[in-house]
Design a protein around this motif. Sequence first.
Motif, PDB file in Angstrom:
ATOM      1  N   UNK A  59     105.094  74.468  32.345  1.00 30.60           N
ATOM      2  CA  UNK A  59     105.658  74.636  33.682  1.00 30.60           C
ATOM      3  C   UNK A  59     107.126  75.058  33.612  1.00 30.60           C
ATOM      4  N   UNK A  60     107.897  74.424  32.729  1.00 30.76           N
ATOM      5  CA  UNK A  60     109.300  74.799  32.568  1.00 30.76           C
ATOM      6  C   UNK A  60     109.433  76.209  32.008  1.00 30.76           C
ATOM      7  N   UNK A  61     108.551  76.543  31.064  1.00 31.12           N
ATOM      8  CA  UNK A  61     108.573  77.888  30.486  1.00 31.12           C
ATOM      9  C   UNK A  61     108.332  78.935  31.557  1.00 31.12           C
ATOM     10  N   UNK A  62     107.321  78.713  32.407  1.00 32.45           N
ATOM     11  CA  UNK A  62     106.996  79.668  33.458  1.00 32.45           C
ATOM     12  C   UNK A  62     108.119  79.789  34.480  1.00 32.45           C
ATOM     13  N   UNK A  63     108.767  78.661  34.814  1.00 30.40           N
ATOM     14  CA  UNK A  63     109.862  78.719  35.777  1.00 30.40           C
ATOM     15  C   UNK A  63     111.056  79.495  35.221  1.00 30.40           C
ATOM     16  N   UNK A  64     111.352  79.262  33.963  1.00 28.18           N
ATOM     17  CA  UNK A  64     112.464  79.999  33.369  1.00 28.18           C
ATOM     18  C   UNK A  64     112.134  81.478  33.225  1.00 28.18           C
ATOM     19  N   UNK A  65     110.882  81.778  32.940  1.00 26.04           N
ATOM     20  CA  UNK A  65     110.477  83.179  32.860  1.00 26.04           C
ATOM     21  C   UNK A  65     110.714  83.876  34.203  1.00 26.04           C
ATOM     22  N   UNK A  66     110.393  83.187  35.292  1.00 20.40           N
ATOM     23  CA  UNK A  66     110.614  83.766  36.618  1.00 20.40           C
ATOM     24  C   UNK A  66     112.093  84.047  36.855  1.00 20.40           C
ATOM     25  N   UNK A  67     112.966  83.161  36.375  1.00 19.66           N
ATOM     26  CA  UNK A  67     114.397  83.388  36.505  1.00 19.66           C
ATOM     27  C   UNK A  67     114.832  84.637  35.741  1.00 19.66           C
ATOM     28  N   UNK A  68     114.164  84.917  34.624  1.00 20.47           N
ATOM     29  CA  UNK A  68     114.498  86.083  33.805  1.00 20.47           C
ATOM     30  C   UNK A  68     113.800  87.347  34.275  1.00 20.47           C
ATOM     31  N   UNK A  69     112.977  87.242  35.323  1.00 16.45           N
ATOM     32  CA  UNK A  69     112.311  88.417  35.863  1.00 16.45           C
ATOM     33  C   UNK A  69     110.902  88.633  35.382  1.00 16.45           C
ATOM     34  N   UNK A  70     110.216  87.559  34.953  1.00 17.58           N
ATOM     35  CA  UNK A  70     108.833  87.665  34.489  1.00 17.58           C
ATOM     36  C   UNK A  70     108.003  86.617  35.212  1.00 17.58           C
ATOM     37  N   UNK A  71     107.022  87.060  35.985  1.00 20.41           N
ATOM     38  CA  UNK A  71     106.118  86.143  36.676  1.00 20.41           C
ATOM     39  C   UNK A  71     104.861  85.948  35.828  1.00 20.41           C
ATOM     40  N   UNK A  72     104.373  84.703  35.790  1.00 20.74           N
ATOM     41  CA  UNK A  72     103.199  84.381  34.972  1.00 20.74           C
ATOM     42  C   UNK A  72     102.135  83.748  35.846  1.00 20.74           C
ATOM     43  N   UNK A  73     100.907  84.233  35.705  1.00 15.79           N
ATOM     44  CA  UNK A  73      99.769  83.687  36.439  1.00 15.79           C
ATOM     45  C   UNK A  73      98.658  83.360  35.459  1.00 15.79           C
ATOM     46  N   UNK A  74      98.188  82.104  35.477  1.00 18.15           N
ATOM     47  CA  UNK A  74      97.056  81.695  34.662  1.00 18.15           C
ATOM     48  C   UNK A  74      95.816  81.608  35.532  1.00 18.15           C
ATOM     49  N   UNK A  75      94.749  82.264  35.115  1.00 17.47           N
ATOM     50  CA  UNK A  75      93.463  82.218  35.816  1.00 17.47           C
ATOM     51  C   UNK A  75      92.373  82.011  34.777  1.00 17.47           C
ATOM     52  N   UNK A  76      92.006  80.758  34.557  1.00 16.47           N
ATOM     53  CA  UNK A  76      90.990  80.462  33.553  1.00 16.47           C
ATOM     54  C   UNK A  76      91.462  80.866  32.171  1.00 16.47           C
ATOM     55  N   UNK A  77      90.706  81.730  31.524  1.00 13.58           N
ATOM     56  CA  UNK A  77      91.028  82.153  30.155  1.00 13.58           C
ATOM     57  C   UNK A  77      91.908  83.389  30.115  1.00 13.58           C
ATOM     58  N   UNK A  78      92.399  83.832  31.256  1.00 13.77           N
ATOM     59  CA  UNK A  78      93.253  85.018  31.320  1.00 13.77           C
ATOM     60  C   UNK A  78      94.641  84.656  31.843  1.00 13.77           C
ATOM     61  N   UNK A  79      95.645  85.308  31.290  1.00 13.15           N
ATOM     62  CA  UNK A  79      97.019  85.188  31.776  1.00 13.15           C
ATOM     63  C   UNK A  79      97.523  86.570  32.157  1.00 13.15           C
ATOM     64  N   UNK A  80      98.234  86.659  33.278  1.00  8.22           N
ATOM     65  CA  UNK A  80      98.853  87.905  33.697  1.00  8.22           C
ATOM     66  C   UNK A  80     100.354  87.719  33.746  1.00  8.22           C
ATOM     67  N   UNK A  81     101.064  88.539  32.985  1.00 14.65           N
ATOM     68  CA  UNK A  81     102.525  88.535  32.982  1.00 14.65           C
ATOM     69  C   UNK A  81     102.992  89.777  33.735  1.00 14.65           C
ATOM     70  N   UNK A  82     103.833  89.568  34.728  1.00 16.33           N
ATOM     71  CA  UNK A  82     104.324  90.679  35.539  1.00 16.33           C
ATOM     72  C   UNK A  82     105.831  90.795  35.416  1.00 16.33           C
ATOM     73  N   UNK A  83     106.302  91.928  34.922  1.00 13.01           N
ATOM     74  CA  UNK A  83     107.737  92.203  34.883  1.00 13.01           C
ATOM     75  C   UNK A  83     108.179  92.464  36.314  1.00 13.01           C
ATOM     76  N   UNK A  84     109.140  91.677  36.789  1.00 14.18           N
ATOM     77  CA  UNK A  84     109.448  91.708  38.215  1.00 14.18           C
ATOM     78  C   UNK A  84     110.946  91.842  38.479  1.00 14.18           C
ATOM     79  N   UNK A  85     111.518  92.897  37.922  1.00  9.69           N
ATOM     80  CA  UNK A  85     112.875  93.307  38.262  1.00  9.69           C
ATOM     81  C   UNK A  85     112.836  94.766  38.709  1.00  9.69           C
ATOM     82  N   UNK A  86     112.062  95.075  39.734  1.00 10.04           N
ATOM     83  CA  UNK A  86     111.855  96.481  40.090  1.00 10.04           C
ATOM     84  C   UNK A  86     113.136  97.203  40.472  1.00 10.04           C
TER      85      UNK A  86
END
Length: 313
Positions: A59-86
Amino acid sequence: MGTPPSSVSAVNGGHLSAPLQAGADTSIVLSCAGATSYPRVVSLFGTVRTDSGERMSWEDTARQAAEAGIDVLLEGEAATLTLNRPDKRNSQTPEFWAALAAIGAALPGTVRVVVLRAEGKSFSAGLDRSMFENFATFAALSDDEVDRTIEGYQQAFTWWRRTDLITVAAVQGHAIGAGFQLALACDIRIAADDVLFCMKEPALGLVPDLAGTQPLVDAVGYSRALEIVATARYVDAEEALRIGLANHVVPREELHAAAAKLAADLLAAPRGAVTESKALLRAAAGRPYDEQRAAERAAQTRRFRDLAGTGES
């Protein structure tokens, strides 16, 4: 490294602690603007830990990633990382690399497929402009200090090759320098029809140093890789598909859906079979033919035993 054809002046998504100085501690520190409710990542060599020495939670890793411009979504056995500094064309900073490496280290073991995508016109415009101010400081460091620092940055680009994961990059617009190398870090690339790949480093007097040279040679061969790098030219979607740099090319508006569908397809087969197959394919180019055949037999023996319930797993 590199920037797209139009000039991009980007700023850091977080704060890099003081600029590197000769003799300084070169461990990567992720210090996020406005983040006071959770700890910082202070080292990415091995286990991810906080500045108090505690193991980082997901949870802390994902929150810090969001601060750095990377959103993370876990859905079962898949993870989606979205670069979000458009607004900065997803340009990259040491904070970005620290967060990306932390994600790889903290990723739950249940994840089998990781999709890397980006918001905005560009997948990633490459190195943040602020990084160009550090070149003189790097030159003043010892060889060992430069080596350690770059090795730390490379951690963001290496975990994608793990045999227990299949990684997919969905790439649109510009993938320049560090952006190109991040796409190359993944096992599979789906490109939008507007994609432009470019290894801009040589045009800036530098070399690609974020673990992208071997994957590029693996994808397109030595001669073509040398020409792409040495000329620092742009490779469009049609050429990328033709030379094997992209597995698929789709219309821009279909890119994310195509990546999600591929992720679902990759999850269809049993994990053990896919992991063993990836390990075989990854090692094939570096093995003699007879050694590779022996590796196939050993892997199949493990699969027989796992399926019969007598294996180690």
